[in-house]
Scaffold this active site. Structure first.
Site, PDB file in Angstrom:
ATOM      1  N   CYS A 130      39.469  46.615  46.070  1.00 15.28           N
ATOM      2  CA  CYS A 130      38.026  46.542  46.291  1.00 15.28           C
ATOM      3  C   CYS A 130      37.758  46.505  47.801  1.00 15.28           C
ATOM      4  CB  CYS A 130      37.464  45.322  45.565  1.00 15.28           C
ATOM      5  SG  CYS A 130      35.663  45.226  45.545  1.00 15.28           S
ATOM      6  N   ASP A 188      34.067  53.581  37.681  1.00 14.21           N
ATOM      7  CA  ASP A 188      33.721  52.559  38.671  1.00 14.21           C
ATOM      8  C   ASP A 188      32.374  52.896  39.316  1.00 14.21           C
ATOM      9  OD1 ASP A 188      33.498  50.826  40.826  1.00 14.21           O
ATOM     10  OD2 ASP A 188      35.604  51.024  41.416  1.00 14.21           O
ATOM     11  N   HIS A 219      35.732  49.239  37.652  1.00 12.35           N
ATOM     12  CA  HIS A 219      36.066  48.524  38.871  1.00 12.35           C
ATOM     13  C   HIS A 219      36.859  47.255  38.530  1.00 12.35           C
ATOM     14  CE1 HIS A 219      35.582  47.797  43.139  1.00 12.35           C
ATOM     15  NE2 HIS A 219      35.267  46.539  42.886  1.00 12.35           N
TER      16      HIS A 219
END
Length: 250
Positions: A130, A188, A219
């Site tokens: 991330c 995502d 995600h």
């Protein structure tokens, strides 16, 4: 492979940075063995339990792993944010409060520290998830970094992590000299297809040595807490990253 760990506080231009170091455990047979290193960048929440487990997994496969507190100048040492609304709000606020240039000096501080370790082989890579995927991509600009694995890296395409004019990560893609591995979830929403296409084009135009993987995941599919965790993809992700680092760092 058994592992051991310790903490170290490194001086940086923006303050003391707590780092967590994981490495293969020494015994009589391995006392003189040297290992390559991985700088492992966390999500906005800093070193949560899933990030600690990620570091332990990588260390258990023959790497010295350093996990920095990515927002050390904005929080007390040891801060871990929760996977909840309050934690997300604080982490996202920290993300826009810290410029990429400060992350650059954090990276250099860890690389300098590695040089002091008798068990470090001299080769270093970067890895992240991330926000940390975007920070690992940024670390790849450092000429000392030989290999980088980025999982669902946010903010490269959007530039949401601030930097000085002309110093954003996309602009500096052409400076990446090591091997690069990009791993994305097709579902995502934080990095939609058009965002991934921007990053892909930058890498092709810059002639970077990279591999590109898109999987059917959302995600944070690597994070083994929460309802987005995908155990099958996580296992594949670790195997893919470990193979990549063994090829490029050993």
């Amino acid at each position: 492979m058994l592992i051991q760990n310790h903490q170290v506080d490194l001086e940086t231009p923006t303050g003391i940075m707590r780092c967590y170091v994981y490495r293969p455990k020494e015994d009589a047979a391995t006392a003189d063995k040297k290992y390559p290193a991985i700088l492992l960048y966390s999500e906005i929440f800093q070193q949560t339990s899933p990030i600690r487990r990620s570091a332990q997994i990588m260390a258990g496969h023959g790497f010295v792993v350093i996990v920095p507190e990515v927002f050390h100048e904005l929080n007390p040492i040891g801060t871990v944010l929760g996977y909840d609304d309050a934690g997300r709000d604080k982490g996202n606020a920290d993300k826009v409060a810290k410029y990429l240039e400060a992350h650059d000096t954090d990276t250099q501080a860890m690389i300098d520290y590695l040089q002091t370790l008798a068990y470090y082989s001299g080769k270093v890579g970067a890895m992240g998830f991330c926000l940390g995927g975007g920070l690992a991509y940024r670390a790849a600009i450092n000429p000392a970094v030989s290999a980088t694995s980025c999982f669902y890296a946010t903010d490269i395409h959007s530039g949401l992590t601030p930097s000085q004019a002309g110093n954003d990560s996309r602009t500096r893609t052409k400076e990446i000299r090591g091997a690069l591995q990009m791993i994305w979830g097709k579902q995502d929403p934080h990095i939609p297809p058009e965002g991934r296409a921007i990053v892909y084009k930058e890498l092709v135009d810059a002639n970077v040595n990279f591999s590109w993987h898109e999987v059917n995941g959302v995600h944070a599919f690597m994070r083994d807490e929460g309802d987005r965790y995908d155990a099958e993809l996580q296992l594949w992700g670790y195997q893919t990253a470990i193979g990549f680092f063994r090829t490029n760092l050993y």
